[in-house]
Structure formats: C-alpha cells, structure tokens
Design an enzyme around this catalytic site. Sequence first.
Site, PDB file in Angstrom:
ATOM      1  N   ALA A   9       0.825  -1.216   0.000  1.00  0.00           N
ATOM      2  CA  ALA A   9       0.000   0.000   0.000  1.00  0.00           C
ATOM      3  C   ALA A   9       0.850   1.253   0.000  1.00  0.00           C
ATOM      4  O   ALA A   9       0.474   2.277   0.558  1.00  0.00           O
ATOM      5  CB  ALA A   9      -0.918  -0.023   1.222  1.00  0.00           C
ATOM      6  N   ARG A  15      -3.171   9.155 -10.247  1.00  0.00           N
ATOM      7  CA  ARG A  15      -4.357   9.395 -11.082  1.00  0.00           C
ATOM      8  C   ARG A  15      -5.637   9.664 -10.285  1.00  0.00           C
ATOM      9  O   ARG A  15      -6.672   9.997 -10.857  1.00  0.00           O
ATOM     10  CB  ARG A  15      -4.560   8.219 -12.038  1.00  0.00           C
ATOM     11  CG  ARG A  15      -3.624   8.294 -13.234  1.00  0.00           C
ATOM     12  CD  ARG A  15      -3.792   7.098 -14.133  1.00  0.00           C
ATOM     13  NE  ARG A  15      -3.146   5.908 -13.586  1.00  0.00           N
ATOM     14  CZ  ARG A  15      -3.453   4.666 -13.951  1.00  0.00           C
ATOM     15  NH1 ARG A  15      -4.432   4.445 -14.808  1.00  0.00           N
ATOM     16  NH2 ARG A  15      -2.798   3.651 -13.433  1.00  0.00           N
ATOM     17  N   GLY A  78       9.392  -0.661  -6.403  1.00  0.00           N
ATOM     18  CA  GLY A  78       8.740  -1.810  -7.029  1.00  0.00           C
ATOM     19  C   GLY A  78       8.102  -2.744  -6.018  1.00  0.00           C
ATOM     20  O   GLY A  78       8.378  -2.681  -4.826  1.00  0.00           O
ATOM     21  N   ASN A 167      -1.799 -11.238 -14.574  1.00  0.00           N
ATOM     22  CA  ASN A 167      -1.394 -11.432 -13.183  1.00  0.00           C
ATOM     23  C   ASN A 167      -2.189 -10.484 -12.293  1.00  0.00           C
ATOM     24  O   ASN A 167      -2.208  -9.283 -12.527  1.00  0.00           O
ATOM     25  CB  ASN A 167       0.109 -11.139 -13.054  1.00  0.00           C
ATOM     26  CG  ASN A 167       0.568 -11.147 -11.609  1.00  0.00           C
ATOM     27  OD1 ASN A 167       0.065 -11.916 -10.790  1.00  0.00           O
ATOM     28  ND2 ASN A 167       1.534 -10.292 -11.300  1.00  0.00           N
TER      29      ASN A 167
HETATM   30  C1  UD1 Z   1       1.576  -5.125 -10.710  1.00  0.00           C
HETATM   31  C2  UD1 Z   1       2.232  -6.419 -11.204  1.00  0.00           C
HETATM   32  C3  UD1 Z   1       1.532  -6.865 -12.472  1.00  0.00           C
HETATM   33  C4  UD1 Z   1       0.063  -7.047 -12.234  1.00  0.00           C
HETATM   34  C5  UD1 Z   1      -0.547  -5.761 -11.659  1.00  0.00           C
HETATM   35  C6  UD1 Z   1      -1.959  -6.008 -11.262  1.00  0.00           C
HETATM   36  C7  UD1 Z   1       4.575  -6.292 -10.554  1.00  0.00           C
HETATM   37  C8  UD1 Z   1       5.955  -5.999 -11.011  1.00  0.00           C
HETATM   38  N1  UD1 Z   1       3.617  -6.146 -11.461  1.00  0.00           N
HETATM   39  O1  UD1 Z   1       1.824  -4.140 -11.687  1.00  0.00           O
HETATM   40  O2  UD1 Z   1       2.091  -8.089 -12.931  1.00  0.00           O
HETATM   41  O3  UD1 Z   1      -0.605  -7.402 -13.433  1.00  0.00           O
HETATM   42  O4  UD1 Z   1       0.177  -5.341 -10.501  1.00  0.00           O
HETATM   43  O5  UD1 Z   1      -2.543  -4.787 -10.889  1.00  0.00           O
HETATM   44  O6  UD1 Z   1       4.385  -6.681  -9.433  1.00  0.00           O
HETATM   45  N2  UD1 Z   1       3.454  -0.934  -4.419  1.00  0.00           N
HETATM   46  C9  UD1 Z   1       4.176  -0.678  -3.295  1.00  0.00           C
HETATM   47  N3  UD1 Z   1       5.479  -0.294  -3.418  1.00  0.00           N
HETATM   48  C10 UD1 Z   1       6.088  -0.178  -4.623  1.00  0.00           C
HETATM   49  C11 UD1 Z   1       5.336  -0.453  -5.771  1.00  0.00           C
HETATM   50  C12 UD1 Z   1       4.020  -0.832  -5.643  1.00  0.00           C
HETATM   51  O7  UD1 Z   1       3.675  -0.765  -2.178  1.00  0.00           O
HETATM   52  O8  UD1 Z   1       7.271   0.157  -4.635  1.00  0.00           O
HETATM   53  C13 UD1 Z   1       2.055  -1.337  -4.281  1.00  0.00           C
HETATM   54  C14 UD1 Z   1       1.085  -0.347  -4.897  1.00  0.00           C
HETATM   55  O9  UD1 Z   1       0.679   0.592  -3.918  1.00  0.00           O
HETATM   56  C15 UD1 Z   1      -0.045  -1.224  -5.349  1.00  0.00           C
HETATM   57  C16 UD1 Z   1       0.615  -2.556  -5.657  1.00  0.00           C
HETATM   58  O10 UD1 Z   1       1.868  -2.540  -4.990  1.00  0.00           O
HETATM   59  O11 UD1 Z   1      -0.998  -1.453  -4.321  1.00  0.00           O
HETATM   60  C17 UD1 Z   1       0.827  -2.744  -7.144  1.00  0.00           C
HETATM   61  O12 UD1 Z   1       1.612  -1.701  -7.634  1.00  0.00           O
HETATM   62  P1  UD1 Z   1       1.388  -1.116  -9.075  1.00  0.00           P
HETATM   63  O13 UD1 Z   1       2.376  -0.049  -9.309  1.00  0.00           O
HETATM   64  O14 UD1 Z   1      -0.041  -0.809  -9.271  1.00  0.00           O
HETATM   65  O15 UD1 Z   1       1.808  -2.397  -9.952  1.00  0.00           O
HETATM   66  P2  UD1 Z   1       1.613  -2.548 -11.479  1.00  0.00           P
HETATM   67  O16 UD1 Z   1       2.742  -1.890 -12.171  1.00  0.00           O
HETATM   68  O17 UD1 Z   1       0.256  -2.182 -11.863  1.00  0.00           O
END
Ligand code: UD1
Length: 456
Positions: A9, A15, A78, A167
């Site tokens: 989270a 957005r 990430g 995924n």
């Molecule tokens: C991620 C997945 C992707 C999947 C998609 C589904 C990875 C690399 N990719 O992509 O395969 O189809 O979710 O929605 O995992 N977050 C953190 N810290 C970070 C980055 C993200 O807490 O450094 C959290 C975000 O707040 C979010 C979740 O992880 O709740 C997913 O992050 P987001 O950036 O939406 O991932 P996607 O690039 O969409």
Amino acid sequence: MKITTIILAAGKGTRMRSDLPKILHKIANRPLLQHVYDTAKNLKNNNIKIVVGHGAELVTAALINLDAEWIEQTLQLGTGHAVQQVSHQIGDDDTVLILYGDVPLLKLETVKLLINNVNDQSLALLTVKLANPTGYGRIVRNSAGQVIKIVEEKDASVDEKKIMEGNTGIMAVKGKPLKKWLSQLSNGNAQGEYYLTDVIEMAVADKFSVVTSQPDTEDEVLGVNNRIQLSHLERVYQQEQANILMEQGVTLRDPLRFDQRGEIASLGQDIEIDVNVILEGNNKIGSNIKIGPNTLIKNSIIGDNVEIFANCIIEDAVIGTGSRIGPYARLRPDSVLAENVHIGNFVELKKTTVAAGSKINHLSYIGDTSVGEKVNIGAGTITCNYDGVNKFQTVIEDGAFIGSNSQLVAPVTIGKNATIGAGSTITKDSPENQLTLSRAKQMSIAGWQRPIKKES
Ligand code: UD1
Ligand code: CA
C-alpha cells in the site's frame, strides 16, 4: 499453519488527483485498505503487515485501530522491493500471502482457495482471464500449460502481449523460499524496478510448481487507480449488498438506488425500501418495515411494524415497534422512541425519549426532553433548551397536551395530564391536570378605525 499477510500500500495513486492517499479513498464509507484488511482479518492465525509509503503518516493515523504492523517503504522501487521491506519478519514456515491495498473487493473464499494451494514445493498464484489485458503482467505458460514466468506489459514481446491471462499480483508461498528469491531480485527491466513477479521464474528454476486459481469475477481483483474505477467498484459492492439483502427478505424498489455503508447487525423480514435510501454505520432493523424514499438511517435500531415516510434523517436513534416517522423528520442522536410513537413532518428531536403512544406531528423542535406516554405536542412547539452556554432538561409527563406554538423554556416540567394553552411561553413548572397558559388576554376595541390614505 501460521500466515503472514503482506498488504502492499505504498503507491502514490497519482491518477486519483487527490491530497488523500489512494488507499484512504472509500468504498461504502470504508477506506480501500480497510476492505483488504477486513478480508485478511478473517483468516485465522494471521499476522498482518502493511507496507506504506506515500502519505504513510496520514494512512497510519486514519487507520490506527487496525491490528497490523506498519512497515514503511520510503522509496517505492517496485512490488518486490516493497515485500523485501518485510523479509526479515517472515518466518521460514509461514505461509506468506501478498495482497494489494488498492484491490478492495477480493473475496475471502478466493484467498482461502489460494492459500490451500501452497505447500513446500508449490507457489499459489491468482490469475485472471481478461478481455483486455493491457497494463497487466502476463502469465507465460509452456507447451504443457505450466506457468514459467510473468512478464510485465512494458517488458513483453509482441507475442507475449497477446496473452489474455493476466497477473492479479496476489500470490501465496512459504516464507523460506520467498525470502531466498527476494534476496535475488534485480531491477534490470524496462521500469528499473524490483518486480515481485520475478519470483515466479525463480520458483520454477527451483522446481516449484506454480498453481494458479481464478477469482469468480474480474471485479474481485480490480485495483483502483482513478475515480472512475472507484465508482465502478462502489457500484459492484453496492449491488452485492443489495443482493444479500434481497435474499434475506428485503424488497428494494430499485437496487441501483440503494446504498449500504456499514453493517446490518440484525434484520427481520418483509422490509420494503424505496429508492435512494442509505443505511449507514451499524443498524438493527426489525420486521414488517416500510422505508420511504430519500432517507438516511445511521447507527439506529428500528423495531417491528415501523413506517418511515420520505425524506427522513435518522441518526443514533431507537424507534419503537409500531411507530411512524416523517415525512421530513429528523431524529438526531439519542432520540429514543417507545412503541406507537408518531413523529411527523418538520419535527426535529435530539436527546429525547418519547414514551409509548405520544405524538409530535408537525413543525417542532424537542431537545433534551423526556416525554411521557400519550402526550400530544402541538404544531410549532419548541423546547428552549439552550441559554447560549448550558443545556437544560424539559420533562413532559404522561397525558400532557401542549397547545400549538408553545415555547417550553427549560428547565421546566409539565405535569401529568396538564394542558398548555396554544401560544404560551412556559417558564415555570406547570401543575398536573390544570390548564396553564401565558398569553396576553384577547381584547377587541369597538369603534377603532384603520388609518385612511390621504388623497394627493
Ligand atoms: C503489478 C504487477 C503486475 C500485475 C498488476 C496487477 C509487478 C511488477 N507487477 O503491476 O504483474 O498485473 O500489478 O494490478 O508486481 N506498491 C508498493 N510499493 C512499490 C510499488 C508498488 O507498495 O514500490 C504497491 C502499490 O501501492 C499497489 C501494488 O503494490 O498497491 C501494485 O503496484 P502497481 O504499481 O499498481 O503495480 P503494477 O505496475 O500495476
Ligand atoms: Ca496497478
């Protein structure tokens, strides 16, 4: 089995165009993150860890009551990096469940199914077949149909982009191998991020099987990135609540114009709810109830055989069996009505108890008052309960009759079966069984003439 749930989270939610961190935006009046937490909380023997970053202080302050450990990810490098922040707290034998704080409608059954697929040689992955998989990581399978890796959209080849299985990001695996794989992640990819999804390929290399399962509906795994998606999931959630209620014996005139923002602690049957009714907080609702259109009911208890007419606001109130409320009534906190009470239009009650069979039918404000049985309060009655600093009590005993347009200046007691003459301002206790009135005597002046306009 010990479970460690990690809820990701930390993301920004650009957005949403909001000062509020994305996961604090609400569905049914509950923050997105709270929905995810509440689902996870239903798993037994579960330690919940929440990785926060953007707006971490706001998030932890808003959700201070969650029984979870907050872990800060200062830089969002990430999803893999996010899970790495918790790595040292994961036990080898734990079953680790990864959830997203912005995916609010995931069902407990789906999570349980996922967890059941975890063992010492298998990783459980929740995937989803999508009509349009754009933006999702794709599930790459070999010719035997086994998952071999996940490729992110931005790293995918033209052929990989054609894969329709996406995924969800939600997975479960044992702690020991997960920690090993996390330590091997690198960021050599299109986004320069540490991808959690890279553990799939590592698992396969370590002879793990990747067991996939799917949610019942795509909506369960949809994340919220903007306010359009937020409103979509709100409607999905509301339709589910409406269906549950209808199955339990509630008639909803239009399930698309009904909102439940909270819980219904108990529910009778044969309840008819007209359009634009909002049930908020924790309500208890009896049987044989009619609720008219445009009504808000919050944290209240409604007895059997109650009718609430249109446009009422009812908050922290108790309505006794057989009572009738509204239209246009407002029951403010601590309004407690016994059986067969009638509260009519443009009547406001606050901190007031009304005993059985009493009526306040028109245009009144009754606050800090105890009303006895079978009292009739006439139109336009006001309890003057406030001197600008202090609040005072009014007591109206059984059988009293308050004439219209009266002011009862508290503290004051109206005795049993007393009658107050219309238009009175009552400043002293009024004895039982007597007529009390305070009103200039009516007089008529014979021979009086209206002024006459001068001719110009
Ligand atoms: C991620 C997945 C992707 C999947 C998609 C589904 C990875 C690399 N990719 O992509 O395969 O189809 O979710 O929605 O995992 N977050 C953190 N810290 C970070 C980055 C993200 O807490 O450094 C959290 C975000 O707040 C979010 C979740 O992880 O709740 C997913 O992050 P987001 O950036 O939406 O991932 P996607 O690039 O969409
Ligand atoms: Ca996303």
